[in-house]
Design an enzyme around this catalytic site. Structure first.
Site, PDB file in Angstrom:
ATOM      1  N   GLY A  11       0.842  -1.074   0.038  1.00 15.76           N
ATOM      2  CA  GLY A  11      -0.051   0.040  -0.053  1.00 15.76           C
ATOM      3  C   GLY A  11       0.842   1.363   0.011  1.00 15.76           C
ATOM      4  O   GLY A  11       0.502   2.471   0.512  1.00 15.76           O
ATOM      5  N   ARG A  14      -0.162   5.270  -1.730  1.00 20.40           N
ATOM      6  CA  ARG A  14      -1.348   6.512  -1.245  1.00 20.40           C
ATOM      7  C   ARG A  14      -0.933   6.389   0.370  1.00 20.40           C
ATOM      8  O   ARG A  14      -0.699   5.778   1.084  1.00 20.40           O
ATOM      9  CB  ARG A  14      -2.444   5.754  -1.489  1.00 20.40           C
ATOM     10  N   ASP A  62      -2.590  -8.186  -4.798  1.00 18.85           N
ATOM     11  CA  ASP A  62      -3.380  -8.205  -3.702  1.00 18.85           C
ATOM     12  C   ASP A  62      -3.014  -9.209  -2.293  1.00 18.85           C
ATOM     13  O   ASP A  62      -2.882 -10.392  -2.677  1.00 18.85           O
ATOM     14  CB  ASP A  62      -4.838  -9.080  -4.271  1.00 18.85           C
ATOM     15  N   ASN A  89       1.637  -2.234   5.532  1.00 20.01           N
ATOM     16  CA  ASN A  89       0.875  -1.208   5.573  1.00 20.01           C
ATOM     17  C   ASN A  89      -0.613  -1.088   5.092  1.00 20.01           C
ATOM     18  O   ASN A  89      -1.638  -0.518   5.514  1.00 20.01           O
ATOM     19  CB  ASN A  89       1.504   0.089   5.106  1.00 20.01           C
ATOM     20  N   SER A 141      -3.344  -0.391  14.634  1.00 21.00           N
ATOM     21  CA  SER A 141      -4.152   1.013  14.875  1.00 21.00           C
ATOM     22  C   SER A 141      -4.321   0.950  16.363  1.00 21.00           C
ATOM     23  O   SER A 141      -4.602  -0.155  16.884  1.00 21.00           O
ATOM     24  CB  SER A 141      -5.544   0.790  14.308  1.00 21.00           C
ATOM     25  N   TYR A 154     -12.658  -4.297  12.041  1.00 25.16           N
ATOM     26  CA  TYR A 154     -11.311  -3.566  11.848  1.00 25.16           C
ATOM     27  C   TYR A 154     -10.645  -3.733  13.225  1.00 25.16           C
ATOM     28  O   TYR A 154      -9.223  -4.128  12.972  1.00 25.16           O
ATOM     29  CB  TYR A 154     -11.538  -2.137  11.411  1.00 25.16           C
ATOM     30  N   LYS A 158      -6.849  -5.586  13.738  1.00 28.46           N
ATOM     31  CA  LYS A 158      -5.782  -4.618  13.969  1.00 28.46           C
ATOM     32  C   LYS A 158      -5.135  -5.436  15.274  1.00 28.46           C
ATOM     33  O   LYS A 158      -3.978  -5.162  15.524  1.00 28.46           O
ATOM     34  CB  LYS A 158      -6.026  -3.455  14.144  1.00 28.46           C
ATOM     35  N   ILE A 187      -5.409   9.673  11.271  1.00 34.19           N
ATOM     36  CA  ILE A 187      -4.662  10.156  10.449  1.00 34.19           C
ATOM     37  C   ILE A 187      -5.224  10.663   9.279  1.00 34.19           C
ATOM     38  O   ILE A 187      -6.244  10.226   8.750  1.00 34.19           O
ATOM     39  CB  ILE A 187      -3.445   9.123  10.272  1.00 34.19           C
TER      40      ILE A 187
HETATM   41  P1  NDP Z   1      -5.411   4.403   2.515  1.00 29.72           P
HETATM   42  O1  NDP Z   1      -7.226   4.032   2.174  1.00 29.72           O
HETATM   43  O2  NDP Z   1      -4.998   5.829   2.072  1.00 29.72           O
HETATM   44  O3  NDP Z   1      -4.404   3.573   1.748  1.00 29.72           O
HETATM   45  C1  NDP Z   1      -4.906   2.185   1.831  1.00 29.72           C
HETATM   46  C2  NDP Z   1      -3.600   1.398   1.180  1.00 29.72           C
HETATM   47  O4  NDP Z   1      -3.657   0.059   1.346  1.00 29.72           O
HETATM   48  C3  NDP Z   1      -3.659   1.448  -0.215  1.00 29.72           C
HETATM   49  O5  NDP Z   1      -2.466   2.021  -0.754  1.00 29.72           O
HETATM   50  C4  NDP Z   1      -4.151   0.396  -1.056  1.00 29.72           C
HETATM   51  O6  NDP Z   1      -3.508   0.110  -2.291  1.00 29.72           O
HETATM   52  C5  NDP Z   1      -3.774  -0.820  -0.043  1.00 29.72           C
HETATM   53  N1  NDP Z   1      -4.358  -1.699  -0.199  1.00 29.72           N
HETATM   54  C6  NDP Z   1      -5.885  -1.982   0.189  1.00 29.72           C
HETATM   55  N2  NDP Z   1      -6.177  -3.198  -0.303  1.00 29.72           N
HETATM   56  C7  NDP Z   1      -5.179  -3.964  -0.506  1.00 29.72           C
HETATM   57  C8  NDP Z   1      -5.113  -5.406  -1.064  1.00 29.72           C
HETATM   58  N3  NDP Z   1      -6.062  -6.125  -1.172  1.00 29.72           N
HETATM   59  N4  NDP Z   1      -3.677  -5.738  -1.341  1.00 29.72           N
HETATM   60  C9  NDP Z   1      -2.789  -4.699  -1.379  1.00 29.72           C
HETATM   61  N5  NDP Z   1      -2.950  -3.432  -1.114  1.00 29.72           N
HETATM   62  C10 NDP Z   1      -4.111  -3.033  -0.449  1.00 29.72           C
HETATM   63  O7  NDP Z   1      -5.256   4.103   4.006  1.00 29.72           O
HETATM   64  P2  NDP Z   1      -4.117   4.978   4.890  1.00 29.72           P
HETATM   65  O8  NDP Z   1      -3.041   5.153   4.333  1.00 29.72           O
HETATM   66  O9  NDP Z   1      -5.006   5.642   6.068  1.00 29.72           O
HETATM   67  O10 NDP Z   1      -4.057   3.622   5.783  1.00 29.72           O
HETATM   68  C11 NDP Z   1      -2.840   2.647   5.664  1.00 29.72           C
HETATM   69  C12 NDP Z   1      -2.748   1.721   7.055  1.00 29.72           C
HETATM   70  O11 NDP Z   1      -2.893   2.424   8.186  1.00 29.72           O
HETATM   71  C13 NDP Z   1      -3.890   0.611   7.151  1.00 29.72           C
HETATM   72  O12 NDP Z   1      -3.333  -0.327   7.367  1.00 29.72           O
HETATM   73  C14 NDP Z   1      -4.704   1.416   7.946  1.00 29.72           C
HETATM   74  O13 NDP Z   1      -5.566   0.569   8.706  1.00 29.72           O
HETATM   75  C15 NDP Z   1      -3.828   2.142   8.996  1.00 29.72           C
HETATM   76  N6  NDP Z   1      -4.386   3.076   9.857  1.00 29.72           N
HETATM   77  C16 NDP Z   1      -4.699   4.021   9.303  1.00 29.72           C
HETATM   78  C17 NDP Z   1      -5.250   5.323  10.201  1.00 29.72           C
HETATM   79  C18 NDP Z   1      -5.928   6.413   9.546  1.00 29.72           C
HETATM   80  O14 NDP Z   1      -6.615   7.258  10.348  1.00 29.72           O
HETATM   81  N7  NDP Z   1      -5.858   6.702   8.504  1.00 29.72           N
HETATM   82  C19 NDP Z   1      -5.393   5.045  11.523  1.00 29.72           C
HETATM   83  C20 NDP Z   1      -4.940   3.822  11.887  1.00 29.72           C
HETATM   84  C21 NDP Z   1      -4.396   2.530  10.917  1.00 29.72           C
HETATM   85  P3  NDP Z   1      -4.402   0.842  -3.473  1.00 29.72           P
HETATM   86  O15 NDP Z   1      -3.648   2.234  -3.530  1.00 29.72           O
HETATM   87  O16 NDP Z   1      -3.477  -0.050  -4.713  1.00 29.72           O
HETATM   88  O17 NDP Z   1      -5.820   0.568  -3.582  1.00 29.72           O
END
Ligand code: NDP
Length: 246
Positions: A11, A14, A62, A89, A141, A154, A158, A187
């Site tokens: 991931g 993004r 994936d 991530n 998380s 979720y 986590k 975040i």
């Molecule tokens: P985003 O929604 O911005 O990004 C999620 C990322 O996960 C993307 O890059 C996406 O890839 C990737 N992803 C989703 N599904 C799959 C899959 N099946 N296989 C491979 N990659 C996958 O989320 P955040 O940046 O906010 O979150 C990143 C991490 O931090 C996550 O684990 C989230 O649970 C955790 N987190 C976030 C918080 C927040 O407040 N934002 C708080 C606590 C934890 P693609 O770009 O290709 O879709």
């Protein structure tokens, strides 16, 4: 701080993953970035990393699919001499009160957040054992530590990542492999962008530091965990939450 090291980041195109990839590249690491698709946005992120003078490549996978995980590992190892750091991530939310959660909501979250993290770690741990060292950083998380209304699936995924982190630390510490997790609070990313301003205000009001965090806040902690500055830390869960869960 990471010169000569190679990091794999799921991931990584993004949000938090992208910030970690950039932080690592700024500190000299080569980066293998995994996304679900080979989109123009993902390619642009990787070009930006290459412009920092490091070897950066994009892979699609994936993380739910164990076979895909094993083959992307092979692709990465063919392109980079050696992998030193794995950042798990990738993650998603499918929020609802427990009674309203569909089977798909439950499966998606457990399969991506927890099983995906296990598959990736299992794939790279063999490499780390062979190399006599390695470093796994999982993104959990605070919700996995404190629970949250509307996020049972979720929070469970986590919390599972926390159990995984501690187990890997215990199993592989003797092999010079460290495994830690970061537990972010709220975040500002696509994941939280869908919250209404009212809800964000409510959340910020409940955080001692009265604001949401930025992806860079998590990336800075990931850099610390990836570097030798944290050389004697393993099995630890570091909250990056502005005091939300004290
Ligand atoms: P985003 O929604 O911005 O990004 C999620 C990322 O996960 C993307 O890059 C996406 O890839 C990737 N992803 C989703 N599904 C799959 C899959 N099946 N296989 C491979 N990659 C996958 O989320 P955040 O940046 O906010 O979150 C990143 C991490 O931090 C996550 O684990 C989230 O649970 C955790 N987190 C976030 C918080 C927040 O407040 N934002 C708080 C606590 C934890 P693609 O770009 O290709 O879709």
């Amino acid at each position: 701080m990471l010169k000569g090291k190679t990091a794999v980041i799921t991931g990584g195109t993004r949000g938090i993953g992208k910030a970690i990839a950039r932080k690592f590249a700024e500190n000299g690491a080569n980066v293998a970035v995994i996304a679900t698709s080979d989109s123009e946005g993902a390619r642009e992120t990787v070009r930006d990393l290459q412009n920092l003078g490091v070897n950066a490549r994009l892979y699609t996978c994936d993380v739910r699919d164990a076979q895909m995980v094993d083959s992307v590992k092979e692709e990465i190892l063919a392109d980079f001499e050696k992998v030193d750091i794995l950042v798990n991530n990738a993650g998603v939310t499918r929020d609802n009160l427990l009674a309203g959660l569909s089977i798909i909501d439950i499966d998606d979250v457990i399969d991506i957040n927890l099983k995906g993290t296990i598959f990736m770690t299992r794939a790279f741990i063999r490499e780390f054992v062979k190399n006599r060292g390695g470093n796994v950083i999982n993104i959990s998380s605070v919700v996995g530590l404190m629970g949250n209304k509307g996020q049972a699936n979720y929070a469970a995924s986590k919390a599972g990542v926390v159990g995984l982190t501690k187990s890997v630390a215990k199993e592989y510490g003797r092999k010079n492999i460290r495994c830690n997790a970061i537990a972010p609070g709220y975040i500002e990313t696509d994941m939280t962008r869908k919250l209404s301003d009212e809800k964000k205000g409510e959340i910020a009001g409940a955080i001692p530091m009265t604001k949401l965090g930025k992806p860079e806040d998590v990336a800075n902690t990931a850099l610390f965990l990836a570097s030798d500055l944290s050389g004697y830390i393993t099995g630890e869960i570091i909250k990056v939450d502005g005091g939300m869960y004290v």
